[in-house]
Design a protein around this motif. Sequence first.
Motif, PDB file in Angstrom:
ATOM      1  N   SER A 279       0.830  -1.207   0.000  1.00 51.74           N
ATOM      2  CA  SER A 279       0.000   0.000   0.000  1.00 51.74           C
ATOM      3  C   SER A 279       0.862   1.255   0.000  1.00 51.74           C
ATOM      4  CB  SER A 279      -0.940   0.021   1.217  1.00 51.74           C
ATOM      5  OG  SER A 279      -2.068  -0.779   0.973  1.00 51.74           O
TER       6      SER A 279
ATOM      7  N   HIS B 165      -5.670   3.328   1.186  1.00 51.64           N
ATOM      8  CA  HIS B 165      -4.271   2.898   1.267  1.00 51.64           C
ATOM      9  C   HIS B 165      -3.622   3.490   2.514  1.00 51.64           C
ATOM     10  CE1 HIS B 165      -3.561   0.489  -2.233  1.00 51.64           C
ATOM     11  NE2 HIS B 165      -4.054   1.401  -3.037  1.00 51.64           N
TER      12      HIS B 165
ATOM     13  N   VAL C  39      -7.876  -2.382   1.896  1.00 50.54           N
ATOM     14  CA  VAL C  39      -7.412  -2.633   0.523  1.00 50.54           C
ATOM     15  C   VAL C  39      -8.542  -3.141  -0.357  1.00 50.54           C
ATOM     16  CG1 VAL C  39      -4.976  -2.933   1.113  1.00 50.54           C
ATOM     17  CG2 VAL C  39      -6.455  -4.925   0.984  1.00 50.54           C
TER      18      VAL C  39
ATOM     19  N   CYS D 107      -4.331  -4.507  -5.584  1.00 52.40           N
ATOM     20  CA  CYS D 107      -5.094  -4.624  -4.334  1.00 52.40           C
ATOM     21  C   CYS D 107      -5.640  -6.031  -4.143  1.00 52.40           C
ATOM     22  CB  CYS D 107      -6.214  -3.598  -4.289  1.00 52.40           C
ATOM     23  SG  CYS D 107      -5.598  -1.965  -3.860  1.00 52.40           S
TER      24      CYS D 107
END
Length: 155
Positions: free
Chosen positions: A14, A43, A69, A140
């Motif tokens: 992230s 994030h 996420v 993600c």
Amino acid sequence: MSRNKYVLLATLGSAALLLGAFGFQYLGGMAPCKLCLWQRWPHGAAIFVGLFVLFGGPRVLVWLGAAAVATTGAIGVYHAGVEWKWWPGPSSCTGGGMDLGALSGNDLLSMDAPSGLVMCDEIVWQLFGLSMAGWNAVICAVLLGLWVAAARRKV
């Protein structure tokens, strides 16, 4: 692999995506649209949760990192669909961007109006046919897998 290693990898993922977004903005001169900005907040939350868990926070918070996420990935899918014209996006940043019929003559001629509206339905960068929003969604999905693996580990 231990739970903390999964959390560390997910947190770094992230962080890398967020730093990449800032790089495109500040080094590449690509201003973010409204949906791009929406993808950044989760994030940031995932990074915060990851750091908290790594420094002794409760295990249950790992699921919060997974939710963060998953949220930014879902926004990425939505944004990519807007870019590919699969569905409409927010009226404030797609199509014409503004409802000009609702503006008065003074509003239209005003020099105080904001300029540089970034449209959410325009792809400004892509790699292998995927825009930044599309890549955010794909990465993600991997990060979500790491968070879920971390949550399922005992230690």
